[in-house]
Enzyme design. Structure first.
Site, short mmCIF file in Angstrom:
data_model
loop_
_atom_site.label_atom_id
_atom_site.label_comp_id
_atom_site.label_asym_id
_atom_site.label_seq_id
_atom_site.Cartn_x
_atom_site.Cartn_y
_atom_site.Cartn_z
N CYS A 19 9.67 4.53 -7.11
CA CYS A 19 8.29 4.23 -6.56
C CYS A 19 8.53 4.27 -4.89
CB CYS A 19 7.66 3.14 -7.25
SG CYS A 19 8.02 1.59 -6.92
N ASN B 207 9.85 -0.14 -4.51
CA ASN B 207 10.43 -0.55 -5.75
C ASN B 207 10.30 -2.12 -5.84
OD1 ASN B 207 14.11 -1.13 -6.32
ND2 ASN B 207 12.59 -0.27 -7.80
N ARG C 62 5.70 -0.65 -9.59
CA ARG C 62 5.74 0.12 -10.40
C ARG C 62 7.04 0.42 -11.14
NH1 ARG C 62 2.64 4.92 -7.50
NH2 ARG C 62 4.10 4.10 -5.74
N ASP D 90 -0.79 2.55 -7.68
CA ASP D 90 0.28 1.55 -7.27
C ASP D 90 -0.53 0.09 -7.20
OD1 ASP D 90 1.98 -0.24 -5.64
OD2 ASP D 90 2.39 1.14 -4.22
#
Length: 155
Positions: A8, A11, A14, A125
């Site tokens: 993602c 980090n 997700r 997100d």
């Protein structure tokens, strides 16, 4: 041994959530000794940090361990080291594909490709939406699809 890398942006939301969920599901299915799972971000803002507080709280509530998960940035070598590189959104996909052209071959997939019949084209997100439950629901379902794919490979 099959290897999976979730990617993602930073980090911390997700991809570490997906890493923890997949590890949990693999353990439940008795496949944890046949699969390695990791996560990384395309950016370096959070390197060395644990998952976001919202991710940690949700995983704790679900009884899923995130022990040992710390943010790191994706490396070119990851694209040859991992069998599956699974991204959360189109921006991540573009970034990883650009890195792939430099680093070599890998299987780059979108996480939503592992969910059947979904209207989602990306994993929202929660760093921006604040909805960690929506993200978890998508990741849990996608990880079940990933487990099915891996089971076919290791049998």
């Amino acid at each position: 041994m099959v290897s999976v890398l979730f990617v993602c942006l930073g980090n911390i939301c997700r991809s570490p959530m997906a890493e923890a969920v997949l590890r949990h599901q693999l353990k439940e299915e008795g496949l944890n000794d046949q699969v390695t799972v990791d996560s990384a971000g395309t950016g370096d803002w959070h390197v060395g940090q644990p998952p976001h507080r919202g991710t940690r709280e949700l995983l704790t509530e679900k009884g899923i361990s995130y022990e040992g998960i710390l943010a790191r940035q994706i490396r070119p070598k990851d694209l040859s080291d991992f069998d599956y590189v699974i991204v959360m959104d189109e921006s991540n996909y573009s970034d990883v594909r650009a890195l792939e052209r430099v680093a070599g071959k890998s299987r780059v997939n979108r996480l939503v490709d592992f969910i059947s019949d979904t209207p989602y084209t990306e994993v929202p997100d929660p760093y921006f939406t604040g909805d960690f439950n929506e993200t978890y629901t998508l990741l849990e379902e996608a990880c079940r699809g990933i487990v099915r794919s891996i089971r076919r490979e290791v049998q």
